[in-house]
Motif scaffolding. Sequence first.
Motif, PDB file in Angstrom:
ATOM      1  N   VAL A  77      -0.186   3.386 -16.770  1.00 53.06           N
ATOM      2  CA  VAL A  77      -0.423   4.005 -15.461  1.00 53.06           C
ATOM      3  C   VAL A  77       0.886   4.412 -14.801  1.00 53.06           C
ATOM      4  O   VAL A  77       1.892   3.711 -14.898  1.00 53.06           O
ATOM      5  CB  VAL A  77      -1.183   3.032 -14.529  1.00 53.06           C
ATOM      6  N   PHE A  78       0.848   5.562 -14.112  1.00 51.58           N
ATOM      7  CA  PHE A  78       1.992   6.058 -13.363  1.00 51.58           C
ATOM      8  C   PHE A  78       1.729   5.924 -11.865  1.00 51.58           C
ATOM      9  O   PHE A  78       0.657   6.305 -11.387  1.00 51.58           O
ATOM     10  CB  PHE A  78       2.259   7.536 -13.692  1.00 51.58           C
ATOM     11  N   HIS A  79       2.700   5.368 -11.135  1.00 50.68           N
ATOM     12  CA  HIS A  79       2.615   5.250  -9.679  1.00 50.68           C
ATOM     13  C   HIS A  79       3.804   5.953  -9.036  1.00 50.68           C
ATOM     14  O   HIS A  79       4.909   5.945  -9.588  1.00 50.68           O
ATOM     15  CB  HIS A  79       2.617   3.773  -9.248  1.00 50.68           C
ATOM     16  N   ARG A  80       3.561   6.512  -7.850  1.00 48.72           N
ATOM     17  CA  ARG A  80       4.632   7.187  -7.113  1.00 48.72           C
ATOM     18  C   ARG A  80       4.664   6.699  -5.675  1.00 48.72           C
ATOM     19  O   ARG A  80       3.606   6.459  -5.079  1.00 48.72           O
ATOM     20  CB  ARG A  80       4.410   8.709  -7.150  1.00 48.72           C
ATOM     21  N   ARG A  81       5.871   6.537  -5.152  1.00 52.12           N
ATOM     22  CA  ARG A  81       5.999   6.070  -3.770  1.00 52.12           C
ATOM     23  C   ARG A  81       5.539   7.127  -2.790  1.00 52.12           C
ATOM     24  O   ARG A  81       5.861   8.301  -2.932  1.00 52.12           O
ATOM     25  CB  ARG A  81       7.466   5.712  -3.465  1.00 52.12           C
ATOM     26  N   LYS A  82       4.774   6.693  -1.787  1.00 49.98           N
ATOM     27  CA  LYS A  82       4.246   7.638  -0.805  1.00 49.98           C
ATOM     28  C   LYS A  82       5.353   8.216   0.072  1.00 49.98           C
ATOM     29  O   LYS A  82       5.384   9.424   0.329  1.00 49.98           O
ATOM     30  CB  LYS A  82       3.198   6.947   0.077  1.00 49.98           C
ATOM     31  N   ASP A  84       8.385  -7.073  -2.782  1.00 51.31           N
ATOM     32  CA  ASP A  84       7.452  -7.707  -1.851  1.00 51.31           C
ATOM     33  C   ASP A  84       7.447  -9.211  -2.090  1.00 51.31           C
ATOM     34  O   ASP A  84       7.579  -9.664  -3.233  1.00 51.31           O
ATOM     35  CB  ASP A  84       6.037  -7.151  -2.061  1.00 51.31           C
ATOM     36  N   PRO A  85       7.259  -9.996  -1.040  1.00 51.51           N
ATOM     37  CA  PRO A  85       7.168 -11.453  -1.227  1.00 51.51           C
ATOM     38  C   PRO A  85       5.925 -11.771  -2.057  1.00 51.51           C
ATOM     39  O   PRO A  85       4.900 -11.121  -1.943  1.00 51.51           O
ATOM     40  CB  PRO A  85       7.049 -11.996   0.203  1.00 51.51           C
ATOM     41  N   ALA A 112       0.821  -1.212   0.000  1.00 55.06           N
ATOM     42  CA  ALA A 112       0.000   0.000   0.000  1.00 55.06           C
ATOM     43  C   ALA A 112       0.855   1.262   0.000  1.00 55.06           C
ATOM     44  O   ALA A 112       0.379   2.338   0.334  1.00 55.06           O
ATOM     45  CB  ALA A 112      -0.923  -0.004   1.220  1.00 55.06           C
ATOM     46  N   ASN A 113       2.109   1.112  -0.387  1.00 55.14           N
ATOM     47  CA  ASN A 113       3.061   2.212  -0.303  1.00 55.14           C
ATOM     48  C   ASN A 113       3.126   3.042  -1.577  1.00 55.14           C
ATOM     49  O   ASN A 113       4.013   3.865  -1.744  1.00 55.14           O
ATOM     50  CB  ASN A 113       4.459   1.652   0.010  1.00 55.14           C
ATOM     51  N   TRP A 114       2.179   2.815  -2.511  1.00 54.68           N
ATOM     52  CA  TRP A 114       2.212   3.497  -3.799  1.00 54.68           C
ATOM     53  C   TRP A 114       0.882   4.167  -4.101  1.00 54.68           C
ATOM     54  O   TRP A 114      -0.170   3.644  -3.769  1.00 54.68           O
ATOM     55  CB  TRP A 114       2.552   2.515  -4.917  1.00 54.68           C
TER      56      TRP A 114
END
Length: 259
Positions: free
Chosen positions: A115-120, A257-258, A86-88
Motif C-alpha cells: 500500500v502507498f500512503h501520502r501525507r495530506k 506518533d506516541p 489521520a494525516n495520511w
Amino acid sequence: MATFFGEVLSVYSRAVEEEEEDVDEENEEDEEIRRELEQKREVVLHWSPEVSEALRSGNKLQCSDFILAVGHNAASFLSAYVLSSANWDAVGHASVWNERSRAVTGQHSEESACVFHRRKDNPSVLICQVTCYLAEDQLFQWTEKVFECLQHRELNVMVLSDGSVADYKTADYLCSSSAPFLRSLHTGAFSDRPVCQPLEQPNIITGLPAAVLNHCQVHRVAAVVYQCYSDVIGPDSVTMETYKLALTRLGRSIQLDPF
C-alpha cells in the motif's frame, strides 16, 4: 524406398505427420500457458483517481521523501508510529501474484499487502508498506514501475527492511541480547550520515531492498537501506522500535506518533 527399377521414392507416413502436428499443438499450448503465466505474474499498480489522472497527463509524483518498509516489523512500525494519525491518505496499492502470494485480484488481503500512503499536508512525502512476497522476476518490475511514477530530482529514498539475525555473518561472537540492531547500506548519491554503522562484508542485502538500492545507484538517486536484524521471526514491538532511530534524520517530513 526403392523400386525394382532402381528409382528411389520418398517414404510417406501419416503417423509421422500426425506426430509433428501433435508436437506443434503442444508447443502452441505451452507458449499460450507461458504467456498467460507471465501476464498473471505482472506487477500492476492501482492508483487513486487523482494520482491516476496526474500520471495520465504526463506528470510524475512530486516526491521529496519516499519511505519503503519491507517486512512485517518494518510495515507495522510505520503503521503504529507514523500512519496512526489521520494525516495520511491511501493513494494506491500494487497487485502481486506468484507461487507464494496467491491472493485473488480484488481481495482486501492483496490490497493491504503493498500500500502507498501520502501525507495530506505535505504530498511530497510518500510511504509504501510491502508485506507480500515478490519473486525474483517481479523485483525489477515493481521497482521500475514505481520509480517510473516518481520524479527523481531531489528525491530521497529510505528503505526499512526486516532481516533475521541468523543470516548475519560476523567473525565475532554475536550475543543474542544484542539483537535487534540496525545496519545500513547507501548509494553514492546519499550525502547524509547514516544513523548506524554500515553493513559489514560479506553480508549482503537481497530482495526488494536490493533491487531498489540498485535502481537508485544507477539513476543517481540518494537512497539508504536500514536493515534490522532480529532474533524474532514474527511481529515484535522491540524490533519495531529499533526503526525509530532511522526516522530521526527526516525532521519535519515525518513525525512519530506516541504508541
